[in-house]
Design a protein around this motif. Structure first.
Motif, short mmCIF file in Angstrom:
data_model
loop_
_atom_site.label_atom_id
_atom_site.label_comp_id
_atom_site.label_asym_id
_atom_site.label_seq_id
_atom_site.Cartn_x
_atom_site.Cartn_y
_atom_site.Cartn_z
N ARG A 1 -42.37 12.40 17.80
CA ARG A 1 -42.33 13.87 17.64
C ARG A 1 -41.85 14.54 18.93
O ARG A 1 -40.98 15.42 18.90
CB ARG A 1 -43.73 14.38 17.27
N LEU B 1 -46.37 7.83 16.96
CA LEU B 1 -45.97 9.05 16.24
C LEU B 1 -45.84 10.25 17.19
O LEU B 1 -44.85 10.99 17.14
CB LEU B 1 -46.93 9.35 15.08
N LEU C 1 -39.58 13.62 11.53
CA LEU C 1 -40.77 13.03 10.87
C LEU C 1 -41.04 13.78 9.57
O LEU C 1 -41.14 15.01 9.58
CB LEU C 1 -42.00 13.15 11.78
#
Length: 423
Positions: free
Chosen positions: A226, A222, A232
């Motif tokens: 990002r 994640l 996201l």
């Protein structure tokens, strides 16, 4: 080439060490729940109810019972010629052999399986949560936002937020920042460990981080997405969801099933929870027995009293025995005159006559105080408890115990008897 819009990858390899002796011989997703089910039945049922007919189940720790339970997926209508359910254990590859070392590493090692279906989207699930969720609604949200990654989140009390990955979003639901288990959380929107990835984004990030040790979604994938400008989004879920990773939450989730108006309803017609059913005789409730607010499994024989408890299939409660606030899993027997209070008794346990559990004041457990708490008595599968003994709170027992194992006929609160096979 086969083409599937969305496939699911279900992470079911966890040992579940916080469930203590319950997971000595069985993976956490295969632990019994609600008198009839196993924990993995919930995400599998959610998949088929959401129209997802291709599920890869990633196993690792003690997979035998899980594999036997899933089989070819018949109970969940996942026995398909194209797709269906596939059990994916780690395997030896040319040149190197690897266990799954992190959640994302496990998915990376099954890249070939995912590529077979050339999906547009991949749903990543955990195999140890109790909830009902329509993943199709989440996919619609993912598409509407032109998202690269959508993370299912739910609001939690701010004082509990430090146990989770926490999302900070803008007004449109786009995730601007997230913190993995922060000491001072700035938001109460917690990740549920359920992700939808656009296939291109998932493949790119897994390839980029393939050499990252213990590669994990929350810690590595994640942040990578990002930092590389991916879109996201947080999908807010407001239904019932329970991580049954501790003995306390596991006991609580079972007890919530028998509330007068259960918060989590197993009896809804439109969203069924499917499981592999045993071919078993009907239950028998004797005329002298007393049953109050309990779930009683098929094939159970009740001659004593059961109050506020979850009783699995083929359990026998003998005459004069009283069971309160307890979970007793299938094939176990509670001897005549025993008093079982706030206990979790795993499968195929023999409890002798006139045994009393849950006595005395609470004391921290000598073995693992953080695991064996909540005032519970936890007994592992295939254990034997001799007649006439007393067992205190926050205790753990595993193996065939004899009267000699109980000084003065008692295992005091906070005590443990854990015998290895053959002892």
């Amino acid at each position: 080439m086969i083409k599937k819009e969305m496939i699911a990858m279900l992470l079911a390899g966890g040992q579940g060490s916080r469930l203590g002796v319950l997971t000595e011989k069985v993976a956490k997703p295969a632990v019994a729940f609600g008198g009839k089910y196993r924990i993995i039945d919930f995400p599998l049922s959610n998949c088929i109810n959401s129209g997802i007919d291709t599920v890869g189940v990633l196993t690792q720790y003690q997979p035998l019972r899980l594999n036997t339970h899933i089989g070819i997926g018949i109970p969940w209508d996942l026995d398909r010629n194209v797709g269906g359910v596939t059990v994916l254990p780690p395997y030896e590859k040319n040149g190197n052999s690897d266990w799954y070392t992190g959640t994302a590493n496990a998915i990376f090692q099954n890249m070939a399986y995912m590529e077979t279906y050339n999906p547009e989207y991949v749903l990543i699930l955990s195999g140890d949560h109790i909830y009902k969720m329509d993943y199709e609604v989440m996919l619609d949200y993912h598409k509407a936002n032109k998202a690269d990654v959508t993370i299912a989140c739910m609001p939690v009390p701010i004082e509990e937020a430090s146990r989770f990955g926490v999302m900070i979003t803008d007004g449109a639901g786009r995730i601007t920042e997230f913190e993995e288990k922060p000491e001072h959380p700035r938001s109460n929107l917690a990740s549920m460990g359920i992700y939808i990835f656009s296939w291109k984004t998932l493949k790119e990030s897994l390839m980029a981080l393939k050499d990252q040790p213990n590669c994990d979604f929350g810690k590595h994938i994640l942040p990578y997405c990002r930092d590389n400008g991916k879109r996201l989004f947080a999908y807010e879920f407001n239904g019932y969801w329970k991580d049954v990773g501790t003995l306390g939450s596991y006991w609580e989730a079972n007890m919530e099933l028998i509330d007068i108006i259960p918060e989590f309803n197993l009896y809804e017609e439109f969203w069924k929870i499917y499981t592999k059913g045993d071919i078993i005789r009907p239950q028998y409730i004797s005329g002298e027995s007393v049953i109050e607010r309990s779930i009683i499994g098929e094939g159970a024989e009740i001659y004593g009293e059961v109050h506020n408890s979850v009783i699995g299939a083929d359990v026998t409660i003998e005459k004069g025995a009283v069971v309160r606030d307890s979970i007793i899993m299938k094939h176990s027997r509670i001897g005549a005159g025993s008093q079982i209070d706030k206990s979790i008794i795993a499968e195929s346990v023999e409890v002798g006559e006139n045994v009393v559990t849950g006595v005395g004041e609470e004391a921290p457990n000598v073995l693992k105080p953080a695991v064996y708490g909540f005032g519970l008595v936890t007994i592992a599968e295939n254990s034997v408890i001799p007649s006439g003994v007393k067992i205190g709170k926050n205790t753990a027992i595993s193996g065939e115990t004899t009267a000699e194992d109980y000084p003065d006929g008692e295992l005091v609160s906070g005590g443990a008897i854990v015998k290895k096979d053959g002892e």
